[in-house]
Write a protein that holds these residues in place. Sequence first.
Motif, PDB file in Angstrom:
ATOM      1  N   ARG A 170       2.170  -3.500  20.168  1.00 52.37           N
ATOM      2  CA  ARG A 170       1.120  -2.602  19.704  1.00 52.37           C
ATOM      3  C   ARG A 170       1.721  -1.457  18.877  1.00 52.37           C
ATOM      4  NH1 ARG A 170      -0.585  -1.416  24.273  1.00 52.37           N
ATOM      5  NH2 ARG A 170      -2.092  -3.134  24.422  1.00 52.37           N
ATOM      6  N   THR A 171       2.869  -0.953  19.313  1.00 47.56           N
ATOM      7  CA  THR A 171       3.511   0.143  18.596  1.00 47.56           C
ATOM      8  C   THR A 171       4.072  -0.332  17.260  1.00 47.56           C
ATOM      9  OG1 THR A 171       4.080   1.161  20.726  1.00 47.56           O
ATOM     10  CG2 THR A 171       5.258   1.957  18.788  1.00 47.56           C
ATOM     11  N   VAL A 172       4.647  -1.532  17.257  1.00 47.52           N
ATOM     12  CA  VAL A 172       5.123  -2.100  15.994  1.00 47.52           C
ATOM     13  C   VAL A 172       3.960  -2.268  15.021  1.00 47.52           C
ATOM     14  CG1 VAL A 172       6.104  -4.158  14.921  1.00 47.52           C
ATOM     15  CG2 VAL A 172       7.119  -3.248  17.030  1.00 47.52           C
ATOM     16  N   GLU A 173       2.853  -2.793  15.503  1.00 46.27           N
ATOM     17  CA  GLU A 173       1.668  -2.964  14.665  1.00 46.27           C
ATOM     18  C   GLU A 173       1.198  -1.619  14.113  1.00 46.27           C
ATOM     19  OE1 GLU A 173      -1.368  -4.790  12.621  1.00 46.27           O
ATOM     20  OE2 GLU A 173       0.203  -5.809  13.774  1.00 46.27           O
TER      21      GLU A 173
ATOM     22  N   GLU B 205      19.958  -8.493  29.104  1.00 48.62           N
ATOM     23  CA  GLU B 205      18.973  -9.564  29.292  1.00 48.62           C
ATOM     24  C   GLU B 205      17.738  -9.032  30.013  1.00 48.62           C
ATOM     25  OE1 GLU B 205      18.935 -12.411  28.042  1.00 48.62           O
ATOM     26  OE2 GLU B 205      20.983 -12.549  27.281  1.00 48.62           O
ATOM     27  N   PRO B 206      16.549  -9.419  29.587  1.00 47.95           N
ATOM     28  CA  PRO B 206      16.311 -10.219  28.379  1.00 47.95           C
ATOM     29  C   PRO B 206      16.464  -9.369  27.123  1.00 47.95           C
ATOM     30  CG  PRO B 206      14.227  -9.585  29.376  1.00 47.95           C
ATOM     31  CD  PRO B 206      15.295  -9.068  30.300  1.00 47.95           C
ATOM     32  N   ASP B 207      17.286  -9.852  26.198  1.00 53.51           N
ATOM     33  CA  ASP B 207      17.532  -9.116  24.955  1.00 53.51           C
ATOM     34  C   ASP B 207      16.338  -9.313  24.028  1.00 53.51           C
ATOM     35  OD1 ASP B 207      18.515  -7.842  22.759  1.00 53.51           O
ATOM     36  OD2 ASP B 207      20.022  -9.362  22.278  1.00 53.51           O
ATOM     37  N   LEU B 208      15.505  -8.294  23.965  1.00 50.31           N
ATOM     38  CA  LEU B 208      14.275  -8.394  23.183  1.00 50.31           C
ATOM     39  C   LEU B 208      14.461  -7.959  21.726  1.00 50.31           C
ATOM     40  CD1 LEU B 208      11.368  -9.278  23.953  1.00 50.31           C
ATOM     41  CD2 LEU B 208      10.792  -6.839  24.141  1.00 50.31           C
ATOM     42  N   ALA B 209      15.638  -7.432  21.400  1.00 50.76           N
ATOM     43  CA  ALA B 209      15.838  -6.885  20.055  1.00 50.76           C
ATOM     44  C   ALA B 209      15.552  -7.902  18.947  1.00 50.76           C
ATOM     45  CB  ALA B 209      17.244  -6.311  19.919  1.00 50.76           C
ATOM     46  N   PRO B 210      16.021  -9.157  19.050  1.00 50.64           N
ATOM     47  CA  PRO B 210      15.694 -10.114  17.988  1.00 50.64           C
ATOM     48  C   PRO B 210      14.193 -10.324  17.827  1.00 50.64           C
ATOM     49  CG  PRO B 210      17.531 -10.924  19.301  1.00 50.64           C
ATOM     50  CD  PRO B 210      16.972  -9.743  20.030  1.00 50.64           C
ATOM     51  N   SER B 211      13.474 -10.340  18.943  1.00 53.93           N
ATOM     52  CA  SER B 211      12.013 -10.503  18.865  1.00 53.93           C
ATOM     53  C   SER B 211      11.366  -9.289  18.221  1.00 53.93           C
ATOM     54  CB  SER B 211      11.426 -10.729  20.260  1.00 53.93           C
ATOM     55  OG  SER B 211      11.875 -11.945  20.814  1.00 53.93           O
ATOM     56  N   ILE B 212      11.843  -8.096  18.561  1.00 53.55           N
ATOM     57  CA  ILE B 212      11.294  -6.882  17.956  1.00 53.55           C
ATOM     58  C   ILE B 212      11.510  -6.916  16.444  1.00 53.55           C
ATOM     59  CG2 ILE B 212      11.506  -4.364  17.826  1.00 53.55           C
ATOM     60  CD1 ILE B 212      12.270  -4.411  20.807  1.00 53.55           C
ATOM     61  N   CYS B 213      12.684  -7.377  16.021  1.00 55.36           N
ATOM     62  CA  CYS B 213      12.937  -7.513  14.584  1.00 55.36           C
ATOM     63  C   CYS B 213      11.912  -8.458  13.955  1.00 55.36           C
ATOM     64  CB  CYS B 213      14.353  -8.035  14.348  1.00 55.36           C
ATOM     65  SG  CYS B 213      15.657  -6.813  14.625  1.00 55.36           S
TER      66      CYS B 213
ATOM     67  N   ILE C  10      16.956  -3.470   7.753  1.00 54.85           N
ATOM     68  CA  ILE C  10      18.071  -2.814   7.083  1.00 54.85           C
ATOM     69  C   ILE C  10      19.336  -2.939   7.914  1.00 54.85           C
ATOM     70  CG2 ILE C  10      18.980  -0.572   6.325  1.00 54.85           C
ATOM     71  CD1 ILE C  10      16.189   0.217   5.545  1.00 54.85           C
ATOM     72  N   TRP C  11      19.176  -2.792   9.242  1.00 57.24           N
ATOM     73  CA  TRP C  11      20.364  -2.812  10.096  1.00 57.24           C
ATOM     74  C   TRP C  11      19.954  -3.014  11.544  1.00 57.24           C
ATOM     75  CZ3 TRP C  11      22.531   0.760  13.811  1.00 57.24           C
ATOM     76  CH2 TRP C  11      23.883   0.516  14.139  1.00 57.24           C
ATOM     77  N   LEU C  12      20.767  -3.765  12.276  1.00 58.64           N
ATOM     78  CA  LEU C  12      20.631  -3.910  13.725  1.00 58.64           C
ATOM     79  C   LEU C  12      22.027  -3.845  14.313  1.00 58.64           C
ATOM     80  CD1 LEU C  12      18.890  -4.518  16.256  1.00 58.64           C
ATOM     81  CD2 LEU C  12      19.346  -6.953  15.831  1.00 58.64           C
ATOM     82  N   SER C  13      22.234  -2.975  15.290  1.00 60.92           N
ATOM     83  CA  SER C  13      23.547  -2.842  15.902  1.00 60.92           C
ATOM     84  C   SER C  13      23.970  -4.151  16.567  1.00 60.92           C
ATOM     85  CB  SER C  13      23.547  -1.698  16.925  1.00 60.92           C
ATOM     86  OG  SER C  13      22.570  -1.928  17.929  1.00 60.92           O
TER      87      SER C  13
ATOM     88  N   HIS D 132      14.266  -0.546  10.128  1.00 59.87           N
ATOM     89  CA  HIS D 132      13.423  -1.367   9.262  1.00 59.87           C
ATOM     90  C   HIS D 132      12.752  -0.500   8.194  1.00 59.87           C
ATOM     91  CE1 HIS D 132      13.870  -4.515  12.296  1.00 59.87           C
ATOM     92  NE2 HIS D 132      13.409  -5.350  11.385  1.00 59.87           N
ATOM     93  N   ARG D 133      12.621  -1.076   7.013  1.00 56.97           N
ATOM     94  CA  ARG D 133      11.975  -0.396   5.884  1.00 56.97           C
ATOM     95  C   ARG D 133      10.639  -1.059   5.611  1.00 56.97           C
ATOM     96  NH1 ARG D 133      11.818  -1.581   0.407  1.00 56.97           N
ATOM     97  NH2 ARG D 133      11.523   0.218  -0.986  1.00 56.97           N
TER      98      ARG D 133
END
Length: 204
Positions: free
Chosen positions: A129-132, A152-160, A171-174, A185-186
Amino acid sequence: MDWQRWHQRYDDPESVLSRRLEAVKKQVRAALDRAPAGPVPVVSLCAGQGRDLLEVLADHPRRADVQARLVELDPELAASARERAAEFGQVEVVTGDASLTDQYVGKVPAELVLLCGIFGNIGDEDIRRTVEASKQLCRTGGTVIWTRHREEPDLAPSICEWFESRGFERIWLSERDAGFGVGVHRFTGVPEPLITGQSLFTFR
């Protein structure tokens, strides 16, 4: 959660939070560097003490252009941010619920949106919802900086993926082995009108 004690870990240069802060500050500086000429509106949700932005503004050449609103619910943390922001007349600190969209009326769409310390404390649906809603918060070409642990669970790829399916480019992900997660993200789309009266998330 004792948020004052939690924030004290930023003072330990060896802590994960301190290293994450340095990564965020580097990305904040880069975002301000690439901001177009003119006013640079910034909003920070759950801003804490405001270190990620204010410590960069201390010596950034665009500091006079930044017009920021930092929103933090905890009164002591907000007071600390307000004290830190005193030298920046164009930085407003609001003590209030950062999940409420009404807090950002008049400041969005912004060039820089800070979503730090949020995604690790809310559920997946609230993250989506926040991403939207970031399409309402960010102007075309603007930057969103967010954080989330890489355990775990590593949600970062899904958030991207969620950002990238909504008109944002990465732009960048650690790196995962950094011990923390910071994403940048831009926004390449057209901002949507801010829908007031909404609550984006609830801390668990």
